[in-house]
Structure formats: C-alpha cells, structure tokens
Design an enzyme around this catalytic site. Structure first.
Site, PDB file in Angstrom:
ATOM      1  NE  ARG A 141     -60.814 -48.926 114.787  1.00  0.00           N
ATOM      2  CZ  ARG A 141     -61.717 -49.548 115.553  1.00  0.00           C
ATOM      3  NH1 ARG A 141     -61.781 -49.302 116.841  1.00  0.00           N
ATOM      4  NH2 ARG A 141     -62.546 -50.410 115.023  1.00  0.00           N
ATOM      5  CD  GLU A 181     -46.789 -49.201  98.419  1.00  0.00           C
ATOM      6  OE1 GLU A 181     -46.372 -49.758  97.390  1.00  0.00           O
ATOM      7  OE2 GLU A 181     -47.646 -48.304  98.415  1.00  0.00           O
ATOM      8  CE1 TYR A 212     -47.400 -45.536 100.765  1.00  0.00           C
ATOM      9  CE2 TYR A 212     -47.011 -43.234 100.259  1.00  0.00           C
ATOM     10  CZ  TYR A 212     -47.855 -44.328 100.274  1.00  0.00           C
ATOM     11  OH  TYR A 212     -49.112 -44.218  99.795  1.00  0.00           O
ATOM     12  CB  THR A 261     -59.019 -56.876 114.866  1.00  0.00           C
ATOM     13  OG1 THR A 261     -59.774 -57.550 115.863  1.00  0.00           O
ATOM     14  CG2 THR A 261     -59.836 -56.787 113.592  1.00  0.00           C
ATOM     15  CG  ASP A 293     -61.866 -63.437 111.560  1.00  0.00           C
ATOM     16  OD1 ASP A 293     -61.307 -62.938 112.545  1.00  0.00           O
ATOM     17  OD2 ASP A 293     -62.609 -62.794 110.793  1.00  0.00           O
ATOM     18  CE  LYS A 296     -63.619 -56.944 116.281  1.00  0.00           C
ATOM     19  NZ  LYS A 296     -62.801 -56.984 115.068  1.00  0.00           N
TER      20      LYS A 296
END
Ligand code: DSN
Length: 491
Positions: A290, A77, A75, A281, A252, A284
């Site tokens: 991903r 965060e 973790y 992203t 974007d 692509k």
C-alpha cells in the site's frame, strides 16, 4: 480446471514462506494474540471470497515480508542527499532502488517513491505544480524560513499569491476520483475547480467537449485518470488540450499502473510520455505494498522531491523497500502476461454480464474494471454490494454518471479483475462469475424502512440462492489456492 500459476505462486511443499509467516505470527501471538488471530482470519477471509474490488490485489510473500522489519524504526525526512536526519544510508539504498526500478519500468525521467498513498501522491503533485508555476515571492520566503517565523502578512500574501488557481478534472460520477477536484475534498477547496464529464448517451469521454471547457476555463492543472471509468484515455489528446490552454497535464494512473507496467497500455494510452506529472498507488493493479508514487519531467523533479516535509509526513522506509521489491517483480516478463490476462478477464466478465442482460456503463470495458448499473435489477448500489457479499462476492458500490442515488447509496457496482487474475482465474471462470453475480442480483429485492416504504439501504435476498452461490464460489476458488504454500495452522 487447473490453476494457472500466478507469478508468485509458492509450490505446495516449499515451506520457506510458511515458516516465515508462521514464525511471525508466533512472535505476535506472544504479545497480543488477538492481533495474530485477526491476521490469520484476514488471510482466511481473502482465501474464501471472490475478491472483485477493482482497486485491490494480493501482494507477493516477498513484498509482504519486506514490510515487517527495522526500516520501520527509521526517520528519513527529506530525500537522498538532502535528509533532515542522520544515519539514513540504508534508507538511501532502498529509496534509490525503488526509484530506479520505477524509472526503468515506466520510462520516466524522475521517480519519487515516498508518498504513503494515492491521495498523498496527488497532494505532492498539486504542491509541485503550484511551486513550479505560480510566481509567489511569499512562497520563496516560506521555503527558507521556519513556519513559526512567518508573519500574518506572509500568510496573507501566500493565500493571495497561491489561491484561486484552477484545476479541471474528471467528475466523480463520471469515474474521476475525489482528489481530482470534487468540491468537498481538499482538492476542491485548494483550487477553483471545474469538472468534465462523459457523453450522456455513450458514457464515453468527449474530448471535444473537454477541449471547449478547457479553452473557456483555462486551468493551471488538467487532471486525467480515473477510478471508475471502464475505458481507455487517450493521453496524447489530453496533452494537446493541456498545451493549448497552458495547463500542466497531471495523470493519476493509480488504477491502471499495472496495465502500463505490463505494456498493455502503450502509445497514446501510456500516460508517462505524454503527461508532465504522473501519480499512482503501488497496491492496485501494480500489485505492490500500500503506497503511492510520483513520476515526472526533470523540470518538476526538484519540487516533487520536496514532497516530504512540505506535504508528507516522514517516509515509510519499510514500505519504500517493499515498493522496490514489487517494482522488481513488475519488471519481469511474466508481469506482462499478468497484465494482459487482467484485461482479457475483465472483457470476459463484461461479456458474461451483458449476455445475461446486465446494463454496463459504456456498454463494456477496455481495462481492468466493469461498472454495472444495477438499477435495472431494482436495486441501489448499496443493496447490490451487500447482497453480493452475502454470497461471498466482494465488490464495491459506485456512482454511475448522473447518478440519481447520490454518492452514498449509488446505482452502480464496480467490479475489477486484478486480484482474481493474480490468483490464476481465467476467462472461463469470469463467465461463470458473471452468472453468479446475475443470479444474486436477480434474487435480491429492496428491503423496507420502518415506515414500510422501500429502503435504499437494506435488501432481502433469497437465502438458499446466497448459500448456493457462496458454495459454488468456494468450489471455484478451491481450484485456485491463494498462497498455496503458506499454511498458518498452528503446531
Ligand atoms: N479507494 C480507491 C479505489 O477504490 O478506487 C481510490 O482511492
């Protein structure tokens, strides 16, 4: 024709990757063999099909292998220097590396590599712009208190102070994305939204009309970028419009990030120097794992870095590590050659389709994708997509401007070249593929419903044509092996 080497092709005979993947599958098979089998089947499907989905690619073995390790258990965060968990020094290392590669590659002041997807990256951007631009005492209170300590009055004040902000984005059927303010999407509910379209005659962006809409609507955020527009966007003009109306320009670039990284899109067509905030992203045309990413000006950085936990769940350190590897790959000179070949291939595909009589939105392409209007073949996008799949050609249906068949059936098929370019196919193969697509579509007709009326969903294809095209696709792909050094056969 001999395969051009893709930038990560493994020479037959080099077995390190084979050993790594085969060993991993052996370990998985010992626990749940059906998962191991599905993984093996997936790579075989990907090897066997002409993958023309504009948003897909093939990540390198190094990127794939970076995702299967102990970072998955951690973790983290918060972000570097401001974690909500202890023991994050190794996560700090990979997050810093990914951000450094991203800044260097794109020439950005700041990079945030935690978003899990493009939608998450866009939500982080919306949050950041709201946090930066909207005067909200209630938001300031919310930042320093536990959510349970916020009273009903606090929540009401937050809604009052943050609500009704305006967003102007490209319409979905003009090539924009769901998260650019499409009404049923969260972005269309968070914001008072309006869309800009394209010229009904040419299908091209009409900057003058957009400027008029922006002057009248005065959005807080102007969103540029697309997922199905086959031309370039002039981000210098977009920035001028945004500045004139006091909007923050968000771009974007999920679809074309690889073309920016590969220096095919430069000057007015590179969003990074012009936008206040850029989202993308990483999987692509950029060919990474991903995931998502945000690049921004220094002024937005402190808000963007609060993406987790304000907007995002805990970061995925194993994916951030893979982003670092993929971004390092994209900084190599051969990535520029790859990006150029993506565009050359899309042009060849467009020319091949046009020569055979297909109708393309805007009449062609300048980027990595072609949007074919298949109504001339008497088909919906859904029928065309299914018929092409019968013949081993994987595309996806997509709305065309003012689509009469709506967003489910659609009238278009979106076809993109990043994946097959990675595999090494070139312009000669693209022309042949255009012929295969045309052959399939001319040999397909709509099915009928139970009432005997024409269906928008089902199709009937001449089976011998589907078989012939599938066989020819397989022959074509045999010259361009995917992961040629990776042999997953057992024993
Ligand atoms: N699903 C992506 C695409 O195919 O364009 C965008 O969300």
């Amino acid at each position: 024709m001999a395969a051009e080497p893709s930038s990560f092709s493994i020479k037959p005979g080099e077995s390190t990757e084979s050993t790594a993947f085969r060993s991993a599958l052996d370990v998985i098979r010992a626990v749940e063999p059906r998962v191991a089998d599905a993984i093996g089947a997936e790579v075989e499907d990907q090897r066997a099909q002409l993958k023309l989905i504009a948003s897909e690619n093939y990540a390198s073995p190094a990127v794939l292998l970076t995702m299967g390790n102990w970072f998955s258990d951690k973790y983290a965060e918060g972000t570097i220097g401001r974690r909500f968990y202890a023991g994050c020094r190794n996560v700090d290392t990979v997050e810093a590396l990914a951000a450094e590669h991203a800044r260097e590659l794109f020439g950005a002041s700041h990079a945030y590599v935690q978003p899990h997807s493009g939608i998450d990256a866009n939500l982080v951007a919306f949050w950041s712009v709201l946090a930066q631009r909207v005067e909200s005492p209630a938001l300031e209170r919310a930042k320093v208190r536990h959510v349970n300590d916020l009273s009903e009055q606090d929540w009401a004040a937050l809604r009052r102070e943050l609500g009704d902000q305006r967003m102007l984005g490209m319409a979905l059927d003009a090539g924009g994305h769901l998260t650019h303010g499409f009404r049923p999407n969260i972005s269309g509910k968070m914001f008072d939204q309006r869309s800009y379209g394209t010229d009904p005659e040419t299908g091209l962006l009409d900057y003058d009309a957009l400027r008029e809409t922006a002057r009248e609507f005065r959005p807080l955020i102007l969103v540029a970028g697309y997922s199905a527009y086959p031309r370039l966007v002039n981000f210098r003009i977009m920035r001028e419009i945004a500045e004139e109306v006091g909007a923050t320009l968000m771009v974007d670039m999920a679809h074309f990030a690889g073309l920016v990284a590969g220096k095919v899109l430069t000057g007015d067509f590179d969003p990074v120097p012009h936008a206040n905030i850029v989202t993308t992203t990483t999987h692509k045309s950029l060919r990474g794992p991903r995931g998502g990413m945000v690049l921004c000006d220094a002024e937005l950085a402190e808000h963007v870095d609060r993406g987790c936990p304000m907007v995002l769940g805990g970061p995925l350190p194993h994916v951030m590590a893979a982003k670092a590897v993929a971004l390092a790959e994209a900084r190599r000179p051969d990535f520029q050659d790859y990006a150029r070949r993506i565009v050359d291939n899309a042009s060849a595909l467009a020319e091949g389709l046009l020569r055979r009589g297909a109708s393309l939105v805007t009449g062609g392409t300048d980027n990595h994708l072609v949007l074919a209007d298949v109504s001339g073949y008497g088909l919906t996008g859904r029928q065309a997509e299914a018929a092409l799949l019968d013949a081993g050609i994987v595309t996806n249906r997509n709305s065309v401007p003012q689509d009469r068949n709506g967003a489910w059936y659609t009238s278009g098929v979106r076809i993109g070249t990043p994946a097959l370019t990675t595999r090494g196919l070139g312009v000669a193969e693209m022309d042949e593929i255009a012929g295969l697509i045309d052959t399939v579509l001319t040999s397909t007709r709509p099915g009928t419903t139970a009432n005997g009326t024409p269906s928008k969903a089902s199709h009937v294809i001449d089976a011998s044509v589907a078989d012939q095209v599938a066989a020819r696709s397989a022959d074509l792909l045999a010259g361009f092996p995917l992961y040629p050094g990776v042999d997953l056969s057992q024993g």
